[in-house]
Design an enzyme around this catalytic site. Structure first.
Site, PDB file in Angstrom:
ATOM      1  CG  HIS A   1      32.953  66.661   3.235  1.00 58.77           C
ATOM      2  ND1 HIS A   1      32.281  67.851   3.046  1.00 58.77           N
ATOM      3  CD2 HIS A   1      33.885  66.881   4.200  1.00 58.77           C
ATOM      4  CE1 HIS A   1      32.771  68.764   3.883  1.00 58.77           C
ATOM      5  NE2 HIS A   1      33.747  68.201   4.579  1.00 58.77           N
TER       6      HIS A   1
ATOM      7  CG  ASP B   1      30.174  68.384   0.287  1.00 57.56           C
ATOM      8  OD1 ASP B   1      30.755  67.545  -0.427  1.00 57.56           O
ATOM      9  OD2 ASP B   1      30.278  68.382   1.539  1.00 57.56           O
TER      10      ASP B   1
ATOM     11  N   GLY C   1      35.529  71.336  10.106  1.00 56.58           N
ATOM     12  CA  GLY C   1      35.774  72.771  10.023  1.00 56.58           C
ATOM     13  C   GLY C   1      37.106  73.213  10.608  1.00 56.58           C
TER      14      GLY C   1
ATOM     15  CG  ASN D   1      38.468  73.176   6.698  1.00 58.02           C
ATOM     16  OD1 ASN D   1      37.697  73.028   5.760  1.00 58.02           O
ATOM     17  ND2 ASN D   1      38.443  72.376   7.755  1.00 58.02           N
TER      18      ASN D   1
ATOM     19  CB  SER E   1      35.008  67.668   7.711  1.00 52.35           C
ATOM     20  OG  SER E   1      35.643  68.227   6.564  1.00 52.35           O
TER      21      SER E   1
END
Length: 227
Positions: free
Chosen positions: A206, A203, A92, A120, A54
């Site tokens: 990001h 979040d 993801g 991730n 991402s």
């Protein structure tokens, strides 16, 4: 004297004609060279592939071109370098997922391959040995298909949520792989952005558009000498 004068006049006229013919020939050849250059097809652009998750995909931004990969393309264009950027980021994505889809991606030629995966894995607590194995497998496949391609590995770090030892082992994987494979290393892609709330989306993971500008600089410092 008249005879010599006439001869001198004849020689002058001949020299003048030769000079004119030479100039016309040179002008004609110059025009032909210019026409040939104009007719020649432009050099084929080389390809830079950003293969990641991402972060590469510019998750959360309204315009993906504001992500670091898009910003690299804009800088390349501004410098009139003959490269095109392909954004192969999938939100993801884990290193296992990347290893699963790299074969499909390698159907298209590439000259520079920037590998940005692993974040991730760390957030999910996947064993570091698995992350390392998958990153190595991806690089092996790239080198096997395109031996002349330059590989750049984007280093990643994670907070100590999974324990200090895990975080330390995870961080060291990137430097070790870069050394073993003799590839360029971006020490920490999120340098200057990770943990900075104003540079990240709500979040906390990001980057914002401003954060991506810093990421682009982190990447550019490493890849500029490869272009």
């Amino acid at each position: 004297m008249n005879r010599f004068a006439n001869l001198a006049m004849i020689f002058t006229l001949v020299a003048g004609l030769i000079s004119c013919n030479t100039k016309e020939k040179n002008a004609s050849e110059a025009k032909a060279d210019t026409a040939a250059a104009a007719a020649a097809p432009p050099a084929k652009k080389k390809t830079i592939v950003f293969f990641g998750n991402s972060l590469t995909a510019a998750y959360g931004l309204d315009d993906p071109s504001l992500g670091f990969a898009g910003l690299i393309q804009k800088r390349i264009d501004s410098l009139k370098l003959n490269y095109k950027v392909i954004n192969a980021g999938v939100s993801g994505e884990t290193t296992a997922g990347g290893n699963g889809r790299i074969d499909w991606l390698l159907k298209q030629p590439l000259d520079i391959f920037v590998l940005e995966l692993g974040g991730n894995d760390g957030l999910r607590g996947i064993p570091v040995s698995e992350t390392r194995k998958n990153l190595q497998a991806i690089m092996d496949k790239v080198k096997a298909k395109y031996p002349a391609a330059q590989i750049v590995l984007a280093g990643m770090q994670i907070p100590p949520n999974m324990g200090q030892q895990y975080a330390s082992d995870f961080r060291q994987v990137y430097a070790a792989l870069a050394k073993e494979n003799n590839v360029k290393l971006i020490p920490f892609l999120l340098e200057g952005v990770g943990g900075e709330s104003k540079l990240n989306q709500p979040d906390g993971i990001h980057p914002t558009a401003e954060g991506h500008r810093i990421l682009a600089e982190n990447v550019w410092v490493i890849i500029k000498d490869l272009l």
